[in-house]
Design an enzyme around this catalytic site. Structure first.
Site, PDB file in Angstrom:
ATOM      1  CG  ASP A 288       6.287  -3.387   4.053  1.00  0.00           C
ATOM      2  OD1 ASP A 288       7.103  -4.190   3.564  1.00  0.00           O
ATOM      3  OD2 ASP A 288       5.826  -3.510   5.205  1.00  0.00           O
TER       4      ASP A 288
ATOM      5  CG  ASP B 154       5.567  -4.638   9.306  1.00  0.00           C
ATOM      6  OD1 ASP B 154       6.460  -4.160   8.579  1.00  0.00           O
ATOM      7  OD2 ASP B 154       4.997  -5.716   9.070  1.00  0.00           O
TER       8      ASP B 154
END
Length: 197
Positions: free
Chosen positions: A170, A156
């Site tokens: 995401d 991330d």
């Protein structure tokens, strides 16, 4: 899986002999519908591949250039690029259940692939393509990244202020989910029909 197909499945297409008392279907009509279905599946695949490649390339750049470095400010304190490894789900929840999240992603992919054969709606094709590309992106991390197969931590790096750090996979999943909710509220089914509740 059968339940998901039932919910967003399509009515059976009458055959040329007029099954169930329906008017006989002309071969040209059947082939036209099949052609439209193939185009929608192609659209789903194009969206999924684009979402997957953008996620994969962005993660490769982040791992090579940003990991173990200071965060990069994009809009001051409001948005930064900050590389982290997330073994859990969204918001870092459930780090002990990485294998379960891997299995869920695999099931989502299988369901989308099975539903694709009943797809005649371009908006649904885009939505499912985003979900498929995002699920494949994070599943790739789960399989191939440390600490091991099916236990890998997701990369991330998009870090808005006062919010969870996330990635492009995401984003694709969230956008696909929002589009599905909108389509459902509008009454548009994956087969292209509109229903009124």
């Amino acid at each position: 899986m059968a339940e998901a197909e039932r919910i967003i499945g399509t009515p059976d297409i009458p055959d040329a002999e007029g099954a169930d008392g329906a008017e006989p279907q002309h071969p040209a009509e059947g082939s036209t519908r099949a052609g439209r279905g193939r185009k929608k599946v192609l659209a789903l695949l194009v969206v999924a591949v684009l979402a997957y490649l953008l996620d994969l390339i962005s993660k490769m750049i982040v791992v090579a250039k940003l990991e173990h470095e200071e965060p990069i400010e994009i809009f001051g304190e409001w948005l930064k690029f900050d590389a982290i490894r997330n073994a859990g789900a969204a918001f870092g929840i459930g780090e002990a259940f990485t294998v379960i999240f891997t299995a869920i992603a695999a099931v989502v992919i299988i369901v989308i692939v099975r539903l694709a054969r009943k797809l005649y709606s371009l908006p649904w094709a885009i939505a499912l393509g985003l979900l498929l590309g995002g699920a494949l992106g994070n599943l790739t991390d789960r399989i191939f990244r440390a600490p091991g197969v099916f236990k890998g931590a997701v990369v991330d790096f998009i870090a808005p202020a006062h919010f969870a750090v996330f990635n492009l996979a995401d984003s694709a999943i969230v956008c696909g989910g929002i589009l599905i909710v909108i389509l459902s509220f509008k009454g548009l089914d994956p087969d292209g029909t509109v229903h009124k509740d």
